[in-house]
Scaffold this active site. Structure first.
Site, PDB file in Angstrom:
ATOM      1  N   THR A  13     -10.780  -1.138  24.176  1.00 39.40           N
ATOM      2  CA  THR A  13      -9.742  -1.489  23.193  1.00 39.40           C
ATOM      3  C   THR A  13      -8.383  -1.654  23.870  1.00 39.40           C
ATOM      4  OG1 THR A  13     -10.951  -0.239  21.519  1.00 39.40           O
ATOM      5  CG2 THR A  13      -8.650  -0.720  21.046  1.00 39.40           C
ATOM      6  N   VAL A  14      -7.943  -0.626  24.580  1.00 43.16           N
ATOM      7  CA  VAL A  14      -6.587  -0.666  25.139  1.00 43.16           C
ATOM      8  C   VAL A  14      -6.542  -1.560  26.385  1.00 43.16           C
ATOM      9  CG1 VAL A  14      -4.636   0.705  25.928  1.00 43.16           C
ATOM     10  CG2 VAL A  14      -6.198   1.661  24.229  1.00 43.16           C
ATOM     11  N   GLU A 129       3.642   6.541  28.406  1.00 39.82           N
ATOM     12  CA  GLU A 129       4.205   6.311  27.071  1.00 39.82           C
ATOM     13  C   GLU A 129       3.121   6.123  26.006  1.00 39.82           C
ATOM     14  OE1 GLU A 129       7.835   5.941  26.046  1.00 39.82           O
ATOM     15  OE2 GLU A 129       6.551   6.466  24.368  1.00 39.82           O
ATOM     16  N   GLY A 134       0.761   5.929  20.018  1.00 39.34           N
ATOM     17  CA  GLY A 134       0.460   4.503  20.210  1.00 39.34           C
ATOM     18  C   GLY A 134       1.638   3.700  20.715  1.00 39.34           C
ATOM     19  N   GLU A 190     -11.145   7.980  18.872  1.00 42.37           N
ATOM     20  CA  GLU A 190     -11.516   8.363  20.231  1.00 42.37           C
ATOM     21  C   GLU A 190     -13.020   8.142  20.432  1.00 42.37           C
ATOM     22  OE1 GLU A 190      -9.218   9.438  22.676  1.00 42.37           O
ATOM     23  OE2 GLU A 190      -8.064   8.569  21.055  1.00 42.37           O
ATOM     24  N   LYS A 205      -1.467  15.442  22.109  1.00 46.47           N
ATOM     25  CA  LYS A 205      -0.178  14.732  22.031  1.00 46.47           C
ATOM     26  C   LYS A 205       0.974  15.710  21.806  1.00 46.47           C
ATOM     27  CE  LYS A 205      -2.432  10.593  20.274  1.00 46.47           C
ATOM     28  NZ  LYS A 205      -3.047  10.013  19.066  1.00 46.47           N
ATOM     29  N   GLY A 302      -4.711   1.344  18.129  1.00 48.64           N
ATOM     30  CA  GLY A 302      -5.098  -0.063  18.075  1.00 48.64           C
ATOM     31  C   GLY A 302      -4.768  -0.759  19.382  1.00 48.64           C
TER      32      GLY A 302
HETATM   33  P1  NAP Z   1     -12.668   2.372  24.874  1.00 46.21           P
HETATM   34  O1  NAP Z   1     -12.484   1.219  23.980  1.00 46.21           O
HETATM   35  O2  NAP Z   1     -13.844   3.240  24.704  1.00 46.21           O
HETATM   36  O3  NAP Z   1     -12.596   1.844  26.374  1.00 46.21           O
HETATM   37  C1  NAP Z   1     -12.914   2.647  27.476  1.00 46.21           C
HETATM   38  C2  NAP Z   1     -13.231   1.753  28.645  1.00 46.21           C
HETATM   39  O4  NAP Z   1     -13.508   2.550  29.768  1.00 46.21           O
HETATM   40  C3  NAP Z   1     -14.432   0.847  28.424  1.00 46.21           C
HETATM   41  O5  NAP Z   1     -14.156  -0.423  28.920  1.00 46.21           O
HETATM   42  C4  NAP Z   1     -15.549   1.523  29.228  1.00 46.21           C
HETATM   43  O6  NAP Z   1     -16.477   0.601  29.765  1.00 46.21           O
HETATM   44  C5  NAP Z   1     -14.741   2.117  30.347  1.00 46.21           C
HETATM   45  N1  NAP Z   1     -15.377   3.269  30.953  1.00 46.21           N
HETATM   46  C6  NAP Z   1     -15.796   4.392  30.369  1.00 46.21           C
HETATM   47  N2  NAP Z   1     -16.301   5.243  31.285  1.00 46.21           N
HETATM   48  C7  NAP Z   1     -16.198   4.614  32.458  1.00 46.21           C
HETATM   49  C8  NAP Z   1     -16.531   4.947  33.775  1.00 46.21           C
HETATM   50  N3  NAP Z   1     -17.089   6.135  34.070  1.00 46.21           N
HETATM   51  N4  NAP Z   1     -16.291   4.057  34.764  1.00 46.21           N
HETATM   52  C9  NAP Z   1     -15.732   2.868  34.475  1.00 46.21           C
HETATM   53  N5  NAP Z   1     -15.356   2.486  33.256  1.00 46.21           N
HETATM   54  C10 NAP Z   1     -15.596   3.358  32.262  1.00 46.21           C
HETATM   55  O7  NAP Z   1     -11.391   3.351  24.792  1.00 46.21           O
HETATM   56  P2  NAP Z   1      -9.923   2.956  24.373  1.00 46.21           P
HETATM   57  O8  NAP Z   1      -9.793   3.106  22.906  1.00 46.21           O
HETATM   58  O9  NAP Z   1      -9.492   1.714  25.029  1.00 46.21           O
HETATM   59  O10 NAP Z   1      -9.109   4.204  24.985  1.00 46.21           O
HETATM   60  C11 NAP Z   1      -8.801   4.253  26.363  1.00 46.21           C
HETATM   61  C12 NAP Z   1      -7.774   5.382  26.565  1.00 46.21           C
HETATM   62  O11 NAP Z   1      -6.598   5.087  25.810  1.00 46.21           O
HETATM   63  C13 NAP Z   1      -8.229   6.752  26.089  1.00 46.21           C
HETATM   64  O12 NAP Z   1      -7.664   7.730  26.927  1.00 46.21           O
HETATM   65  C14 NAP Z   1      -7.633   6.850  24.691  1.00 46.21           C
HETATM   66  O13 NAP Z   1      -7.418   8.171  24.285  1.00 46.21           O
HETATM   67  C15 NAP Z   1      -6.319   6.163  24.925  1.00 46.21           C
HETATM   68  N6  NAP Z   1      -5.694   5.592  23.731  1.00 46.21           N
HETATM   69  C16 NAP Z   1      -6.416   4.834  22.873  1.00 46.21           C
HETATM   70  C17 NAP Z   1      -5.783   4.256  21.792  1.00 46.21           C
HETATM   71  C18 NAP Z   1      -6.527   3.401  20.806  1.00 46.21           C
HETATM   72  O14 NAP Z   1      -5.924   3.018  19.791  1.00 46.21           O
HETATM   73  N7  NAP Z   1      -7.760   3.052  21.042  1.00 46.21           N
HETATM   74  C19 NAP Z   1      -4.416   4.484  21.577  1.00 46.21           C
HETATM   75  C20 NAP Z   1      -3.704   5.275  22.493  1.00 46.21           C
HETATM   76  C21 NAP Z   1      -4.353   5.818  23.569  1.00 46.21           C
HETATM   77  P3  NAP Z   1     -17.483  -0.233  28.810  1.00 46.21           P
HETATM   78  O15 NAP Z   1     -16.573  -1.064  27.943  1.00 46.21           O
HETATM   79  O16 NAP Z   1     -18.289  -1.055  29.714  1.00 46.21           O
HETATM   80  O17 NAP Z   1     -18.227   0.762  28.014  1.00 46.21           O
HETATM   81  N1  HSE Z   2      -7.597   8.082  18.460  1.00 46.71           N
HETATM   82  C1  HSE Z   2      -6.173   8.027  18.555  1.00 46.71           C
HETATM   83  C2  HSE Z   2      -5.575   7.989  17.168  1.00 46.71           C
HETATM   84  C3  HSE Z   2      -5.754   6.818  19.339  1.00 46.71           C
HETATM   85  O1  HSE Z   2      -6.300   7.641  16.231  1.00 46.71           O
HETATM   86  O2  HSE Z   2      -4.392   8.276  17.026  1.00 46.71           O
HETATM   87  C4  HSE Z   2      -4.276   6.765  19.593  1.00 46.71           C
HETATM   88  O3  HSE Z   2      -3.867   7.782  20.442  1.00 46.71           O
END
Ligand code: NAP
Ligand code: HSE
Length: 438
Positions: A13-14, A129, A134, A190, A205, A302
């Site tokens: 996603t990110v 940040e 977010g 998550e 957070k 998001g």
């Molecule tokens: P996500 O969609 O699950 O993406 C995680 C990515 O990491 C995927 O591309 C996955 O590969 C890859 N991955 C997982 N394990 C791996 C490994 N061992 N080696 C290499 N690649 C690996 O997660 P996300 O939502 O983007 O979140 C990423 C981070 O941002 C997290 O720390 C989350 O807490 C933080 N965050 C998320 C948001 C949000 O809104 N989603 C907001 C703020 C912060 P595959 O795609 O091939 O499975």
């Molecule tokens: N899972 C987290 C949330 C992503 O819903 O706030 C953003 O940090």
């Protein structure tokens, strides 16, 4: 100047959002940063998975260490999540003299003290940040914008998924499991959604916020944590009857005895601004001695809102690498040689909607005459109110709301209206902004 080369760890996603924002706004970002930012390599687990971003120009690998060890890469952006693999990768990137940007609150809350020490020793930057709230630049606001204050307390809705669930339960009466599935589909939750629902993500957070607000080490294990899973529609209903809304808050407060750090569902009076923060939106209310209260609001999760914060960190790092060290942030945000000559519009070219208030003769056909003048100027009417005139009055008050048009169209219409015999006296014009899109 050569582009700064970035390696992404994670392309979900990110990660995908970050690639998209860098591609779409690349030119503008380079004008701010002083150099172009180019993603050259990215890692993911499954290279056959469909991505939300184009990947043709990025070298993909399943081996994240390959990215971290790539000598071509200046900045490693960690977007995998969790604090085992991510910790090893970040520490290795630092050891390899690379700057790090991360959105990983679990990693910073649990391993931040160790990571910052390593970065300090190595002389590299670690920016995070996106780890809190977010897209809201809350770290920058507290760390820089409020630097002259003694912060007394802060309270925030800092988990988008939890707020999305509570809002849908309270406003639409939808079942918990169904709304959680929506949050997962939209990329808010998550990898383990229990982190959202049980308050662990908010506690990560809050740990970070408390450290930057009060200057204390990161101490996740000291945060009292309660989630939203026990909140029922009945509680939401009773709270409403008492004039409150239930929100999941992270609260950090300085007291004479020490620092309170707690995460739990909380009743908030409905009149408080933060009580109307709904859906995936987050907000952090900070009480500081000089500033008083200030509220920071925006999307808490998001792809692109989070990418906004990741890219802002990238720009910060690139500026530090590239620009005059005495003027790290350009005075006008863009590098002096990238200031644009795009023209500033005359007021006549501005577009807005209007409220018009006028007195008109109270006789048949007057409303039609006025509507014709507006119609001839290309102005369409959204609403008309005509309060009943006092008995025997020869004039009627007419209030109109219009759709958005150019100021020049309204000027022309008002000038024409002033010549109508039926319009009695000046027309009051107040501009209307819905502030909900363009
Ligand atoms: P996500 O969609 O699950 O993406 C995680 C990515 O990491 C995927 O591309 C996955 O590969 C890859 N991955 C997982 N394990 C791996 C490994 N061992 N080696 C290499 N690649 C690996 O997660 P996300 O939502 O983007 O979140 C990423 C981070 O941002 C997290 O720390 C989350 O807490 C933080 N965050 C998320 C948001 C949000 O809104 N989603 C907001 C703020 C912060 P595959 O795609 O091939 O499975
Ligand atoms: N899972 C987290 C949330 C992503 O819903 O706030 C953003 O940090």
């Amino acid at each position: 100047m050569k582009p700064v080369k970035v390696g992404l760890l994670g392309l979900g996603t990110v990660g995908g959002g970050t690639v998209n924002v860098l591609a779409r706004n690349g030119e503008e970002i380079a004008r701010r940063a002083g150099r172009a930012i180019q993603v050259v390599q990215a890692s993911a687990r499954d290279l056959n998975k469909q991505r939300i971003c184009p990947t043709e120009r990025i070298r993909l690998t399943t081996d994240s260490m390959e990215v971290v060890n790539n000598p071509e890469i200046d900045i490693v952006v960690e977007l995998i999540g969790g604090n085992s693999v991510a910790r090893d990768l970040v520490l290795k990137a630092i050891a390899n003299d690379k700057h790090v940007v991360t959105a990983n609150k679990a990693l910073i809350a649990l391993n931040g003290n160790e990571i910052f020490e390593a970065a300090h020793k190595q002389g590299v930057m670690v920016a995070f940040e996106a780890a809190v709230a977010g897209g809201i630049p809350i770290i920058k606001a507290i760390r820089e914008g409020l630097a002259g204050n003694r912060i007394e307390w802060l309270a925030g809705i800092i988990n988008g998924t939890g707020n999305f669930i509570l809002t849908a339960m309270s406003d639409e009466g939808r079942p918990f499991a169904e709304v959680l599935a929506d949050a997962q589909r939209l990329g808010y939750a998550e990898a383990d959604p229990g982190f959202d629902v049980e308050g662990i993500d908010a506690a990560h957070k809050l740990t970070i916020l408390a450290s930057i607000a009060f200057g204390i080490p990161l101490q996740f294990d000291k945060v009292y944590t309660e989630g939203i899973s026990k909140i029922t529609p009945e509680d939401i209903g009773y709270a409403d009857r008492l004039g409150y809304r239930i929100k999941h808050l992270g609260i950090a407060r300085r007291t004479a005895e020490g620092i309170e750090m707690r995460v739990h569902p909380t009743l908030i009076p409905r009149r408080q601004l933060i009580a109307s923060v709904d859906g995936v939106m987050n907000a952090v209310l900070v009480r500081a001695d000089a500033m008083g209260p200030s509220l920071y609001y925006g999307a808490g999760a998001g792809a692109e809102p989070t990418a906004s914060a990741v890219v802002a960190d990238l720009v910060d790092v690139v500026r530090a690498l590239t620009t005059d060290p005495n003027n790290r942030v350009p005075h006008l945000a863009f590098q002096p040689d990238a200031i644009s000559s795009v023209p500033v519009l005359a007021m006549e070219e501005a577009k807005t909607a209007y409220y018009l208030n006028m007195d008109a003769a109270d006789r048949p056909g007057v409303l039609g005459e006025i509507a014709t003048v507006l119609g001839d100027a290309g102005i369409s009417i959204e609403a008309v109110v005509q309060p009943e005139p006092p008995r025997g009055a020869a004039r009627a008050r007419l209030i109109l709301l219009t759709h958005r048009v150019h100021e020049r169209q309204m000027n022309a219409a008002l000038s024409k209206l002033s010549t109508l015999e039926a319009v009695l006296g000046p027309v009051t014009r107040i501009r209307v902004e819905h502030l909900n899109g363009d």
